[in-house]
Design an enzyme around this catalytic site. Sequence first.
Site, PDB file in Angstrom:
ATOM      1  N   LYS A 173       0.832  -1.176   0.000  1.00 53.10           N
ATOM      2  CA  LYS A 173       0.000   0.000   0.000  1.00 53.10           C
ATOM      3  C   LYS A 173       0.883   1.250   0.000  1.00 53.10           C
ATOM      4  O   LYS A 173       2.039   1.124   0.390  1.00 53.10           O
ATOM      5  CB  LYS A 173      -0.930   0.004   1.208  1.00 53.10           C
ATOM      6  CG  LYS A 173      -0.183   0.136   2.561  1.00 53.10           C
ATOM      7  CD  LYS A 173      -1.095   0.511   3.673  1.00 53.10           C
ATOM      8  CE  LYS A 173      -1.141   1.998   3.845  1.00 53.10           C
ATOM      9  NZ  LYS A 173      -0.542   2.513   5.076  1.00 53.10           N
ATOM     10  N   ASP A 202      -2.086  -6.102   2.563  1.00 50.93           N
ATOM     11  CA  ASP A 202      -2.586  -5.244   3.635  1.00 50.93           C
ATOM     12  C   ASP A 202      -2.187  -5.981   4.903  1.00 50.93           C
ATOM     13  O   ASP A 202      -2.775  -7.007   5.247  1.00 50.93           O
ATOM     14  CB  ASP A 202      -4.104  -5.114   3.550  1.00 50.93           C
ATOM     15  CG  ASP A 202      -4.621  -4.159   4.614  1.00 50.93           C
ATOM     16  OD1 ASP A 202      -4.174  -4.265   5.774  1.00 50.93           O
ATOM     17  OD2 ASP A 202      -5.467  -3.315   4.302  1.00 50.93           O
ATOM     18  N   HIS A 203      -1.183  -5.469   5.593  1.00 47.89           N
ATOM     19  CA  HIS A 203      -0.594  -6.303   6.647  1.00 47.89           C
ATOM     20  C   HIS A 203      -1.578  -6.589   7.787  1.00 47.89           C
ATOM     21  O   HIS A 203      -1.400  -7.528   8.533  1.00 47.89           O
ATOM     22  CB  HIS A 203       0.735  -5.723   7.146  1.00 47.89           C
ATOM     23  CG  HIS A 203       0.604  -4.561   8.074  1.00 47.89           C
ATOM     24  ND1 HIS A 203       0.398  -3.285   7.651  1.00 47.89           N
ATOM     25  CD2 HIS A 203       0.642  -4.495   9.423  1.00 47.89           C
ATOM     26  CE1 HIS A 203       0.327  -2.477   8.685  1.00 47.89           C
ATOM     27  NE2 HIS A 203       0.469  -3.179   9.794  1.00 47.89           N
ATOM     28  N   GLU A 241      -2.975   4.628  17.935  1.00 43.41           N
ATOM     29  CA  GLU A 241      -1.511   4.505  17.982  1.00 43.41           C
ATOM     30  C   GLU A 241      -0.966   5.536  18.957  1.00 43.41           C
ATOM     31  O   GLU A 241      -1.446   6.681  18.983  1.00 43.41           O
ATOM     32  CB  GLU A 241      -0.933   4.768  16.596  1.00 43.41           C
ATOM     33  CG  GLU A 241      -1.330   3.720  15.583  1.00 43.41           C
ATOM     34  CD  GLU A 241      -0.612   3.954  14.276  1.00 43.41           C
ATOM     35  OE1 GLU A 241       0.498   3.433  14.117  1.00 43.41           O
ATOM     36  OE2 GLU A 241      -1.155   4.678  13.429  1.00 43.41           O
ATOM     37  N   HIS A 265      -6.697  -0.776   5.993  1.00 39.77           N
ATOM     38  CA  HIS A 265      -6.744  -1.683   7.145  1.00 39.77           C
ATOM     39  C   HIS A 265      -8.136  -1.770   7.783  1.00 39.77           C
ATOM     40  O   HIS A 265      -8.652  -2.854   8.033  1.00 39.77           O
ATOM     41  CB  HIS A 265      -5.762  -1.234   8.230  1.00 39.77           C
ATOM     42  CG  HIS A 265      -4.361  -1.029   7.734  1.00 39.77           C
ATOM     43  ND1 HIS A 265      -3.773  -1.852   6.807  1.00 39.77           N
ATOM     44  CD2 HIS A 265      -3.420  -0.104   8.043  1.00 39.77           C
ATOM     45  CE1 HIS A 265      -2.541  -1.443   6.569  1.00 39.77           C
ATOM     46  NE2 HIS A 265      -2.309  -0.378   7.300  1.00 39.77           N
ATOM     47  N   LYS A 365      -3.273   8.991  15.559  1.00 39.54           N
ATOM     48  CA  LYS A 365      -1.897   8.933  16.076  1.00 39.54           C
ATOM     49  C   LYS A 365      -1.838   9.805  17.333  1.00 39.54           C
ATOM     50  O   LYS A 365      -2.734  10.612  17.578  1.00 39.54           O
ATOM     51  CB  LYS A 365      -0.926   9.456  15.022  1.00 39.54           C
ATOM     52  CG  LYS A 365      -0.878   8.555  13.784  1.00 39.54           C
ATOM     53  CD  LYS A 365       0.444   8.676  13.062  1.00 39.54           C
ATOM     54  CE  LYS A 365       0.473   7.814  11.804  1.00 39.54           C
ATOM     55  NZ  LYS A 365       0.785   6.409  12.063  1.00 39.54           N
TER      56      LYS A 365
END
Length: 515
Positions: A173, A202-203, A241, A265, A365
């Site tokens: 991505k 897409d991890h 995050e 994601h 974030k």
Amino acid sequence: MNDIQFDENPLTSGLADKLLPQACTMVIFGGAGDLSRRKLIPALYNLALDGLLPTQFAVVGFAVDALTDESFREFAREGIETFSRRSLSEEDWEDFAGHLFYQQGNFSDAASYAALKARLEALEPQFGIPGSRVYYLAIPPSFIDTCVFGLHDGGLVAPADQPLPFTRLIVEKPIGRDLPSARAVNRSLKACFAEHQLYRIDHYLGKETVQNILAMRFGNSIFEPLWNSKYIDHVQITVAEAEGVGTRAGYYETAGALRDMVQNHILQLLSLIAMEPPWSMRADVIRDRRLDLLQCLRPIRSRDVDRHAVRAQYASGFYRGKNAPGYRREERVAADSTTETYVALRVFIDNWRWAGVPIYIRTGKAMPKRVSEVAVQFKAVPHMLFNTDTDHPLEPNVLALRIQPDEGMSLRIGSKLPGPKVRIYPVKMDFRYGSTFGDQSPEAYERLLLDVIVGDATLFMRDDAVEASWQWIQPILDAWEASGERWLPEYPAGTWGPVEADRLIDADGHAWRQL
Ligand code: BG6
């Protein structure tokens, strides 16, 4: 490396019996880069430790950096020592290092592809590899076209209709930064490769707990009958995050939280949570169901964007005992940036199963901690028999799937408090991967790289799904751009997001979960 005994993978059981890791060379474009060092090489090393890589296997780093086989091995070793899930052992390293090679080259230079081809043709016979290759594009998106056509024009792509040797291409991505550019990337990919040769990564889909969503839903009989608007009140998806933008501002300034996290994601997570049951575990059957779900997302019209979407930016704050700078003060961020670092959304799925059930999404974030969770809140009991005292209302049942950290699942139920009175108290039934299965779960990249070597595309994104998710995102992007806002709502770094996001969910009589 060991000979392979491929354990049956519960997710693809049935298929796994037939699918085995296949002899091949993995060529990492950008092999000397950060992704390679932090994720790809450590993942390959761990697969080797588990005996899951084929004996006939080689890795070739391909990049412009002036490395040799030797210095690439040192680079790989340092990456493993710093980032690997399991520590490096000299004996295993020796064996692994013998499969690592490096080819210097320029992605836009035909001679570099010719040299790469010659190098691969020289290496493959040494390992008994029949010319099958996996190319991993660990490169900035602006190079995708160049590399894809370079491979194609350099005669490095095997015909799509022959089983062996095979060519597979892994693309990282972002696939585009809006619908038109995503379509353009897909067009280039498909000019040179057939869809079944493409693995858009897409991890998140490789995370153990994300895969467990399917196992949980369809490997048990107790959840699915409740998995609908009759019993579910709402769903909350949180991907928080703790880190700020860090050193990635160059990229992040062109993206923002909606593009960076939601388009890929989180929509993929949502598609697993909410899709219809697949009738088989075949890759395309599951991918069809995921696509169906994305196509059922109710479009947010431009004029409704403000009612359904909140964006915000972190301002300076006090975090973990330190003053943290606001986003606009971060290195390489424009002083007047309007890139969102937080987004909250209210989403509806227009199908029979989910009619009227709001799905609340938040991601950001510089939040108080790193935590990703999907929480399914069930409806209140229909008739109040217990705790009729309004000061102690019954807490609703919540099934929380903890994706990271502390991977696991918990179910909140009401239980009688010991004692003579009948009072209901919320208790949790908890399952934790760590305590139940002991060992650390494999990293997402381990699973995903192995799947490509095996040829299982289940956990990868098909062109139509990528475009469907951009299609849904696009009106939000357009409305934000058209608004010409010069200041976004703010939240101090180290807090749970702006007050506007609280209002979004509060308007429906709900509240964000405290995590
Ligand atoms: C990446 C995003 O895809 O995912 C990053 O570009 C983000 O901004 C990362 O930090 C989060 O991944 P994980 O696995 O740490 O939750």
